[in-house]
Every structure is written in structure tokens, then in C-alpha cells.
Design a protein around this motif. Sequence first.
Motif, PDB file in Angstrom:
ATOM      1  N   GLY A 181      39.596  48.413  71.471  1.00  0.00           N
ATOM      2  CA  GLY A 181      38.572  48.441  72.521  1.00  0.00           C
ATOM      3  C   GLY A 181      37.605  49.608  72.419  1.00  0.00           C
ATOM      4  O   GLY A 181      37.710  50.475  71.540  1.00  0.00           O
ATOM      5  N   ARG A 182      36.677  49.593  73.375  1.00  0.00           N
ATOM      6  CA  ARG A 182      35.550  50.539  73.361  1.00  0.00           C
ATOM      7  C   ARG A 182      36.009  51.995  73.391  1.00  0.00           C
ATOM      8  O   ARG A 182      35.470  52.851  72.696  1.00  0.00           O
ATOM      9  N   SER A 232      38.442  37.983  77.920  1.00  0.00           N
ATOM     10  CA  SER A 232      38.829  39.087  77.029  1.00  0.00           C
ATOM     11  C   SER A 232      38.731  40.383  77.824  1.00  0.00           C
ATOM     12  O   SER A 232      37.917  41.243  77.524  1.00  0.00           O
ATOM     13  N   ALA A 233      39.578  40.492  78.826  1.00  0.00           N
ATOM     14  CA  ALA A 233      39.587  41.702  79.655  1.00  0.00           C
ATOM     15  C   ALA A 233      41.006  42.235  79.812  1.00  0.00           C
ATOM     16  O   ALA A 233      41.298  42.957  80.773  1.00  0.00           O
ATOM     17  N   GLY A 234      41.876  41.876  78.889  1.00  0.00           N
ATOM     18  CA  GLY A 234      43.250  42.370  78.944  1.00  0.00           C
ATOM     19  C   GLY A 234      44.173  41.415  79.690  1.00  0.00           C
ATOM     20  O   GLY A 234      43.729  40.556  80.468  1.00  0.00           O
ATOM     21  N   THR A 273      38.497  49.301  66.256  1.00  0.00           N
ATOM     22  CA  THR A 273      37.823  48.346  67.147  1.00  0.00           C
ATOM     23  C   THR A 273      38.821  47.387  67.786  1.00  0.00           C
ATOM     24  O   THR A 273      38.514  46.774  68.801  1.00  0.00           O
ATOM     25  N   ALA A 331      32.596  41.140  84.629  1.00  0.00           N
ATOM     26  CA  ALA A 331      33.374  42.346  84.286  1.00  0.00           C
ATOM     27  C   ALA A 331      33.849  42.990  85.585  1.00  0.00           C
ATOM     28  O   ALA A 331      33.813  42.366  86.657  1.00  0.00           O
ATOM     29  N   SER A 332      34.305  44.231  85.489  1.00  0.00           N
ATOM     30  CA  SER A 332      34.829  44.917  86.675  1.00  0.00           C
ATOM     31  C   SER A 332      33.663  45.367  87.560  1.00  0.00           C
ATOM     32  O   SER A 332      32.510  45.370  87.111  1.00  0.00           O
ATOM     33  N   GLY A 352      35.083  39.969  80.823  1.00  0.00           N
ATOM     34  CA  GLY A 352      35.198  41.137  79.941  1.00  0.00           C
ATOM     35  C   GLY A 352      33.975  41.235  79.053  1.00  0.00           C
ATOM     36  O   GLY A 352      34.036  41.700  77.915  1.00  0.00           O
ATOM     37  N   LYS A 398      32.680  48.136  88.215  1.00  0.00           N
ATOM     38  CA  LYS A 398      31.978  49.266  87.581  1.00  0.00           C
ATOM     39  C   LYS A 398      30.741  48.812  86.792  1.00  0.00           C
ATOM     40  O   LYS A 398      29.724  49.478  86.761  1.00  0.00           O
ATOM     41  N   SER A 399      30.834  47.659  86.148  1.00  0.00           N
ATOM     42  CA  SER A 399      29.717  47.194  85.303  1.00  0.00           C
ATOM     43  C   SER A 399      28.858  46.129  85.969  1.00  0.00           C
ATOM     44  O   SER A 399      27.894  45.672  85.352  1.00  0.00           O
ATOM     45  N   ASN A 450      38.177  41.883  62.698  1.00  0.00           N
ATOM     46  CA  ASN A 450      39.060  41.563  63.830  1.00  0.00           C
ATOM     47  C   ASN A 450      38.300  41.177  65.080  1.00  0.00           C
ATOM     48  O   ASN A 450      38.815  40.453  65.927  1.00  0.00           O
ATOM     49  N   THR A 479      31.445  43.069  78.924  1.00  0.00           N
ATOM     50  CA  THR A 479      30.903  44.364  78.498  1.00  0.00           C
ATOM     51  C   THR A 479      31.782  45.042  77.446  1.00  0.00           C
ATOM     52  O   THR A 479      31.445  46.116  76.965  1.00  0.00           O
ATOM     53  N   GLY A 480      32.902  44.416  77.107  1.00  0.00           N
ATOM     54  CA  GLY A 480      33.819  45.017  76.125  1.00  0.00           C
ATOM     55  C   GLY A 480      33.440  44.630  74.709  1.00  0.00           C
ATOM     56  O   GLY A 480      32.524  43.832  74.474  1.00  0.00           O
ATOM     57  N   LEU A 481      34.170  45.198  73.739  1.00  0.00           N
ATOM     58  CA  LEU A 481      33.860  44.912  72.334  1.00  0.00           C
ATOM     59  C   LEU A 481      33.978  43.423  72.035  1.00  0.00           C
ATOM     60  O   LEU A 481      33.121  42.838  71.371  1.00  0.00           O
ATOM     61  N   VAL A 482      35.050  42.797  72.527  1.00  0.00           N
ATOM     62  CA  VAL A 482      35.230  41.368  72.238  1.00  0.00           C
ATOM     63  C   VAL A 482      34.245  40.525  73.044  1.00  0.00           C
ATOM     64  O   VAL A 482      33.626  39.595  72.514  1.00  0.00           O
TER      65      VAL A 482
END
Length: 350
Positions: free
Chosen positions: A171-172, A81-83, A168, A46-47, A19, A49-50, A320, A21-24
Amino acid sequence: MSTNRHVTGDHLWNVAVVGATGLVGLKILQVLAERGFPAGEVRPLASPKSAGSAVPFGDRSLTVGELTPESFAGIDIALFSAGATVSRGYARHAVDSGALVIDNSSAFRMEPDVPLAVPEVNPGVIRRGSGIIANPNCSTIQLVVVLKPLHERWRVRRVVVSTYQSVTGAGRRAVDQLEGELRGEGSPERKFPHRIARNALPQVDHFAEGGDTREELKMLNETRKILGDPGIAVTATCVRVPVTGGHSESVNIEFEKPFDPDDVRDLLRASAGITVQDDPGRALYPMPVSADGSDEVFVGRIRRDTSIPNGLNLWIVSDNLRKGAATNAVQIAEHWIRHETVSASHSHNT
Ligand SMILES: NC(=O)c1ccc[n+]([C@@H]2O[C@H](COP(=O)([O-])OP(=O)(O)OC[C@H]3O[C@@H](n4cnc5c(N)ncnc54)[C@H](OP(=O)(O)O)[C@@H]3O)[C@@H](O)[C@H]2O)c1
């Protein structure tokens, strides 16, 4: 097992960030670099997509890889941190290939064999165990850092908490929604069920049976697990506000024992990870704009609640994305490698 390959004082640990590329995930990369974490390879994932995109790590740029079950070969520590869905799907692959997983999602937090750790509060639980250590919910982390010393001294009977949570934390896409609305644009992909700009939403996460949201139940269940006290009563109302920089919490505590608010201030000032900002005469109290970018949990508005015996009111704010997520996860990793290094040197010496 890969973690015991060459455990020495200057051992470098290969770290995957799932994860990234995410905020966390981006904050985890930043915190690892800032703290000089003893990382060998750092592998951002990441997925699809990224995959192939670049993320910053200190003064370098790393290429993001696609997350697959094979992504963890040679990895010692995997920070997820990708859910929750991604954690449920891939954490076991990481453990099977020898990595310790530190998971930011809610997937495993309440499993009995998974430690739920905040290093200032319950460092003793930070052990490999089943291979997964869970990072608590962000609103819970900042609450328990403050509750722990108070509970030890005056025994907390009941906590009533209302949160004012930063976008935040969602998420993004949530930040994009707020910024789009503030610019007066419609948001193509709304994260929240309503507009968030100039609004307050009394809903964080989905509703559960009985009318609480899942975030509100996390605050009850995770607080009890981390403090190791199933008897503490916690009731929460979690609210999303159009704020970035940190979550704020209005906290009302009922103690078993009588206390003095000055002693509360002194005790919190002396406690790890806490900064007291409490000078009403100078309008000094914690705020998200001042907590933004810090690893501390800030406490102010410390005063007696005269409506009940042994009642205390507090205002707690923390970033956070840092203490509520990335910093706490990296602190868990640091604590764990110190423990591994000490255990390995003991076993070499005996
Ligand atoms: N934000 C907080 O304050 C906070 C605090 C504590 C815990 N958490 C938890 O941390 C997690 C991430 O939060 P966030 O705020 O960083 O969310 P975010 O900004 O939406 O980022 C999500 C990340 O997950 C990746 N991802 C999504 N689906 C994926 C898949 N199928 N395979 C691989 N990667 C995938 C995304 O990659 P792409 O770029 O490829 O889509 C992105 O890197 C959540 O579980 C959240 O509950 C967040």
C-alpha cells in the motif's frame, strides 16, 4: 436484480471502486479506462478522510464519495480494495443492493461458497453465486498462471517458492516509507517493523501459529483452491525487498512425470497471459523494472533441478498492482459480464 435490468450487447454497467484512493484502487480506475470497460457511472469511494478529493479516470476527474452502507444504490459491480476489515463491513451491503462484489482483500477467499478466480486458470468458477467473487493474493496469482499449464501436462507434486516482493504490495504508506528512507528522512508512520531501504524483510503480513506468515499460508491454501487440487504441496518463504514494479518469485517444482525443459518453454510460450523471457546469453530474464506496467506474467531461468528426479527451476515476475490485483479483478468483471450477457440472450431466445 440490478444486473439483469437491461442486459444487451451495448449495456453499460455501473461500477463502484471501494478504496479508490489507494494504490490498487487507483490502478483499477486506470485499468477500467485503458480497457474501455463498458462502464456507465463509475463511483469512487474511500474513507471520510478522502471524501471530496479527486481521482483520475481516463481523461476525466471523479470526486471521491464516502463509503457508507448506502453507497451501492444502482451499482452493478463493486470492486473492493480497501482491506479485509472494510470488505467484511461493507461487501454484504453491496450484495444486498444488487451488486456483484469482486473483492481484492483476504476476507472471503477461503469461504467455500466464494469463487477464487484467475480468468486464465479457472474461468469456470466466475459466477454470481453468493454475490462475492474473490481476487487471490498477488503472489499467488502470478504463481498459478504458470503452474496451471505445467500441472495439466506433468502433474505438479510439490512447489518450493521464495518471493522477493515489491513494497507496492503493502500500500501507499509502504511506498512512502521506502521513499522517505531513500531520501534519508525518518518516516513518521512506518508500515514495516524495520527499515526497508537497503534491506530485506523475511516477513510479509503477520506471523501465524507454527512460524509461517499469513502470506506464506495464502500461497499454499489459495493455490490448492484455484487449481482445485488439495494434494499439491506448497511451501513458501515470502520476503519484502526495497523494490517497486513487481513481485519476483524463485520457484522450484517437482513433477510426477518426466519432462524436457524445452517443452516447458514451448508450453509456457503458448499459454495465455505468459511471456517467456529466457535467453541467458543476452542476460534476458524477467525483472520488476521490465514487468512494471504490464499485465503479463513473465517467466525465465527455466532449467532442470538436477538434485531431484523431475525437478524444475523457474523465475517468475509480474506487476503486483496490475495482474496481481487491478487487472485480474477487471478481467473477472469482464468475464462475468460476458457470461451474463450470453445467459440473458439465451433466456430471451428460448
Ligand atoms: N497492493 C497490492 O499489490 C495488492 C494486491 C492484491 C490485493 N491487495 C489488497 O488490496 C487492498 C488495498 O491495497 P492498497 O495497496 O491499495 O492499499 P492502500 O494504498 O493503503 O489504500 C487503501 C485504500 O483503502 C481505503 N480505506 C481504508 N480504510 C477505509 C475505510 N474505513 N473506509 C473506506 N475506505 C478505506 C483508503 O482510503 P483513504 O485514502 O480514505 O484512506 C485507500 O483508498 C488490501 O486489501 C490489499 O491486501 C493489494
